[in-house]
Design a protein around this motif. Structure first.
Motif, PDB file in Angstrom:
ATOM      1  N   LYS A 128     -15.789 -44.807  46.575  1.00 15.63           N
ATOM      2  CA  LYS A 128     -16.677 -44.043  45.692  1.00 15.63           C
ATOM      3  C   LYS A 128     -16.239 -42.600  45.488  1.00 15.63           C
ATOM      4  N   LEU A 129     -16.128 -41.832  46.581  1.00 20.21           N
ATOM      5  CA  LEU A 129     -15.882 -40.402  46.403  1.00 20.21           C
ATOM      6  C   LEU A 129     -14.510 -40.070  45.832  1.00 20.21           C
ATOM      7  N   PRO A 130     -13.409 -40.654  46.363  1.00 16.97           N
ATOM      8  CA  PRO A 130     -12.109 -40.275  45.817  1.00 16.97           C
ATOM      9  C   PRO A 130     -11.955 -40.585  44.335  1.00 16.97           C
ATOM     10  N   ARG A 131     -12.714 -41.555  43.814  1.00 19.85           N
ATOM     11  CA  ARG A 131     -12.610 -41.900  42.406  1.00 19.85           C
ATOM     12  C   ARG A 131     -13.553 -41.097  41.518  1.00 19.85           C
ATOM     13  N   THR A 132     -14.367 -40.250  42.153  1.00 16.75           N
ATOM     14  CA  THR A 132     -15.237 -39.394  41.360  1.00 16.75           C
ATOM     15  C   THR A 132     -14.376 -38.423  40.570  1.00 16.75           C
ATOM     16  N   PRO A 133     -14.587 -38.312  39.257  1.00 13.69           N
ATOM     17  CA  PRO A 133     -13.763 -37.380  38.470  1.00 13.69           C
ATOM     18  C   PRO A 133     -13.819 -35.962  39.029  1.00 13.69           C
ATOM     19  N   ARG A 134     -12.669 -35.319  39.034  1.00 17.79           N
ATOM     20  CA  ARG A 134     -12.508 -33.910  39.410  1.00 17.79           C
ATOM     21  C   ARG A 134     -12.531 -33.673  40.915  1.00 17.79           C
ATOM     22  N   VAL A 135     -12.603 -34.727  41.726  1.00 13.52           N
ATOM     23  CA  VAL A 135     -12.463 -34.572  43.177  1.00 13.52           C
ATOM     24  C   VAL A 135     -10.988 -34.680  43.528  1.00 13.52           C
ATOM     25  N   GLU A 136     -10.437 -33.638  44.150  1.00 14.75           N
ATOM     26  CA  GLU A 136      -9.014 -33.586  44.445  1.00 14.75           C
ATOM     27  C   GLU A 136      -8.671 -34.124  45.828  1.00 14.75           C
ATOM     28  N   GLY A 137      -9.648 -34.147  46.721  1.00 12.23           N
ATOM     29  CA  GLY A 137      -9.377 -34.659  48.056  1.00 12.23           C
ATOM     30  C   GLY A 137     -10.629 -34.655  48.905  1.00 12.23           C
ATOM     31  N   VAL A 138     -10.662 -35.519  49.908  1.00 13.64           N
ATOM     32  CA  VAL A 138     -11.812 -35.635  50.803  1.00 13.64           C
ATOM     33  C   VAL A 138     -11.317 -35.719  52.237  1.00 13.64           C
ATOM     34  N   THR A 139     -11.883 -34.917  53.106  1.00 15.92           N
ATOM     35  CA  THR A 139     -11.649 -35.018  54.543  1.00 15.92           C
ATOM     36  C   THR A 139     -12.959 -35.448  55.196  1.00 15.92           C
ATOM     37  N   ALA A 140     -12.897 -36.482  56.020  1.00 19.07           N
ATOM     38  CA  ALA A 140     -14.112 -37.044  56.617  1.00 19.07           C
ATOM     39  C   ALA A 140     -14.102 -36.872  58.126  1.00 19.07           C
ATOM     40  N   HIS A 141     -15.260 -36.454  58.661  1.00 21.22           N
ATOM     41  CA  HIS A 141     -15.449 -36.297  60.106  1.00 21.22           C
ATOM     42  C   HIS A 141     -16.723 -37.044  60.487  1.00 21.22           C
ATOM     43  N   SER A 142     -16.620 -38.113  61.252  1.00 19.98           N
ATOM     44  CA  SER A 142     -17.843 -38.784  61.697  1.00 19.98           C
ATOM     45  C   SER A 142     -18.353 -38.111  62.968  1.00 19.98           C
ATOM     46  N   VAL A 143     -19.673 -38.050  63.092  1.00 24.78           N
ATOM     47  CA  VAL A 143     -20.295 -37.383  64.235  1.00 24.78           C
ATOM     48  C   VAL A 143     -20.297 -38.317  65.437  1.00 24.78           C
ATOM     49  N   LEU A 144     -19.655 -37.887  66.502  1.00 25.27           N
ATOM     50  CA  LEU A 144     -19.601 -38.678  67.732  1.00 25.27           C
ATOM     51  C   LEU A 144     -20.728 -38.320  68.689  1.00 25.27           C
ATOM     52  N   HIS A 145     -21.052 -37.029  68.751  1.00 23.46           N
ATOM     53  CA  HIS A 145     -22.088 -36.571  69.683  1.00 23.46           C
ATOM     54  C   HIS A 145     -22.589 -35.205  69.227  1.00 23.46           C
ATOM     55  N   ALA A 146     -23.903 -35.047  69.120  1.00 23.36           N
ATOM     56  CA  ALA A 146     -24.493 -33.759  68.750  1.00 23.36           C
ATOM     57  C   ALA A 146     -24.848 -32.979  70.011  1.00 23.36           C
ATOM     58  N   PHE A 147     -24.355 -31.761  70.098  1.00 24.32           N
ATOM     59  CA  PHE A 147     -24.677 -30.884  71.227  1.00 24.32           C
ATOM     60  C   PHE A 147     -25.942 -30.071  70.957  1.00 24.32           C
ATOM     61  N   PHE A 148     -26.170 -29.740  69.680  1.00 26.27           N
ATOM     62  CA  PHE A 148     -27.383 -29.012  69.310  1.00 26.27           C
ATOM     63  C   PHE A 148     -27.713 -29.357  67.869  1.00 26.27           C
ATOM     64  N   GLY A 149     -29.007 -29.632  67.624  1.00 27.80           N
ATOM     65  CA  GLY A 149     -29.452 -30.010  66.293  1.00 27.80           C
ATOM     66  C   GLY A 149     -30.465 -31.127  66.391  1.00 27.80           C
ATOM     67  N   GLY A 150     -30.930 -31.622  65.257  1.00 28.60           N
ATOM     68  CA  GLY A 150     -31.942 -32.675  65.277  1.00 28.60           C
ATOM     69  C   GLY A 150     -33.232 -32.154  65.860  1.00 28.60           C
ATOM     70  N   PRO A 151     -33.704 -32.736  66.987  1.00 25.80           N
ATOM     71  CA  PRO A 151     -34.955 -32.253  67.582  1.00 25.80           C
ATOM     72  C   PRO A 151     -34.865 -30.824  68.117  1.00 25.80           C
ATOM     73  N   ASP A 152     -33.641 -30.349  68.399  1.00 23.96           N
ATOM     74  CA  ASP A 152     -33.469 -28.945  68.770  1.00 23.96           C
ATOM     75  C   ASP A 152     -33.561 -28.111  67.493  1.00 23.96           C
ATOM     76  N   ASN A 153     -34.073 -26.913  67.614  1.00 19.66           N
ATOM     77  CA  ASN A 153     -34.250 -26.107  66.416  1.00 19.66           C
ATOM     78  C   ASN A 153     -33.932 -24.655  66.712  1.00 19.66           C
ATOM     79  N   LEU A 154     -33.289 -24.018  65.757  1.00 21.27           N
ATOM     80  CA  LEU A 154     -32.862 -22.632  65.936  1.00 21.27           C
ATOM     81  C   LEU A 154     -34.026 -21.690  66.197  1.00 21.27           C
ATOM     82  N   ALA A 155     -35.222 -22.007  65.662  1.00 20.17           N
ATOM     83  CA  ALA A 155     -36.367 -21.118  65.845  1.00 20.17           C
ATOM     84  C   ALA A 155     -36.674 -20.892  67.320  1.00 20.17           C
ATOM     85  N   GLY A 156     -36.405 -21.892  68.144  1.00 18.60           N
ATOM     86  CA  GLY A 156     -36.669 -21.752  69.572  1.00 18.60           C
ATOM     87  C   GLY A 156     -35.752 -20.769  70.262  1.00 18.60           C
ATOM     88  N   LYS A 157     -34.587 -20.480  69.666  1.00 19.94           N
ATOM     89  CA  LYS A 157     -33.639 -19.560  70.292  1.00 19.94           C
ATOM     90  C   LYS A 157     -34.012 -18.099  70.089  1.00 19.94           C
TER      91      LYS A 157
END
Length: 327
Positions: A128-157
């Protein structure tokens, strides 16, 4: 258009204390919050209504779809400068994306994409994405483990409440319930309503699902115990003097990835941090007051992490779509 300084002065200490209270327990009764803040129930209710109507604060029900087997990806999409905004807007319209932003002088888009299976990932990344017109390249990173985020929230810091006040609001921890989670139509209706208002009342949720209020309460507890449902606070960070968001792509020696990720998670500037696949193996979203503060952060806290072998910074110049995973 109002300046950032005007936005900063639009909020006061009670607003910030209320946001911190909601980050600790997004469904805490206003009476409990009022007791800790030392104001009336009516004042808390009025403040929350004002902040919510202004779009400054929202309590939302977040869903960790990885519990259901989904895969989260960070995509870096390279475009010609004239094409970046239309492509970003097209990505933002997709229901499986969040945190679509422009950076690198407007020639690159970063977004979070949720795919329901490995087959969906293959279709997205290879077809899908590489064939989208005007897209020159895509780099993909799948998330293996979240250290901070989701139920954690910046407001608490930001620590608007002291430790004793925060502890008074902290709900008892839920026991973790391992094992698969299966959702029915009632669950989907429940999650959909909570995604727009995490403080929706049990009677309102019961009307939406066709369940009793008791069943709604029990099912919410079960989904939270499984780690599928969590409460998130979407907040205008200018309330805390934060105006600049920067994406970091880091390479870390594998033997030190866990300790470096944990160290990053503890930094007050970090809104999200995760180990990923791809050309680099650690991603972070950083918020600072300005570019000068970002420079200090990079040359002090980041410089103090010896396992980092490569660092790329990408200041966000425009956020096209927000919400979702806090990335």
């Amino acid at each position: 258009m109002e300046s950032d300084s005007a936005h900063a002065h639009a909020y006061d200490d009670l607003d910030r204390r209320l946001v911190h209270a909601l980050q600790i327990d997004g469904r805490a009764p206003f009476s409990a919050i009022a007791e800790v803040l030392g104001v009336s129930d009516r004042t808390v209710a009025r403040r929350y209504a004002r902040l919510r109507s202004a779009g400054a604060v929202r309590v939302l029900g977040g869903v960790d779809s990885t519990v259901l087997g989904a895969v989260m990806w960070f995509l870096r999409v390279r475009c010609a400068p004239t094409a970046s905004l239309p492509v970003a807007e097209a990505l933002a319209r997709r229901p499986d994306t969040s945190w679509v932003s422009l950076h690198s002088g407007g020639t690159e888009i970063t977004c979070v994409v949720r795919t329901e299976s490995e087959a969906d990932s293959e279709a997205l990344l290879l077809a899908k994405l590489p064939r989208t017109p005007r897209v020159e390249g895509v780099t993909a990173h799948s998330v293996l483990h979240a250290f901070f985020g989701g139920p954690d929230n910046l407001a608490g810091k930001f620590g608007a409440l002291d430790a004793e006040e925060a502890e008074r609001l902290r709900p008892p921890p839920l026991p973790h319930r391992p094992g698969p989670v299966r959702l029915d139509d009632g669950d989907r209706k429940l999650l959909a309503l909570l995604a727009t208002d995490g403080r929706a009342g049990f009677e309102q949720l019961a009307a939406a699902t066709g369940w009793s209020a008791t069943t709604v309460r029990r099912r919410m507890t079960e989904l939270r115990a499984h780690g599928l449902l969590y409460l998130d606070v979407d907040v205008d960070l200018r309330m805390f003097g934060v105006h600049a968001r920067t994406l970091l792509w880091l390479s870390v020696a594998p033997a030190h990835l866990e300790e470096t990720g944990r160290a990053l998670a503890g930094h007050p500037e970090i809104a999200f941090a995760a180990a990923t696949t791809g050309p680099t193996n650690l991603y972070a979203s950083v918020v600072c007051a300005n570019q000068r503060a970002l420079y200090r952060y990079l040359t002090t806290r980041i410089a103090a992490l010896p396992a980092i072998t490569h660092l790329e910074t990408a200041p966000v110049i425009r956020t096209v779509k927000q919400a979702g995973n806090g990335a």
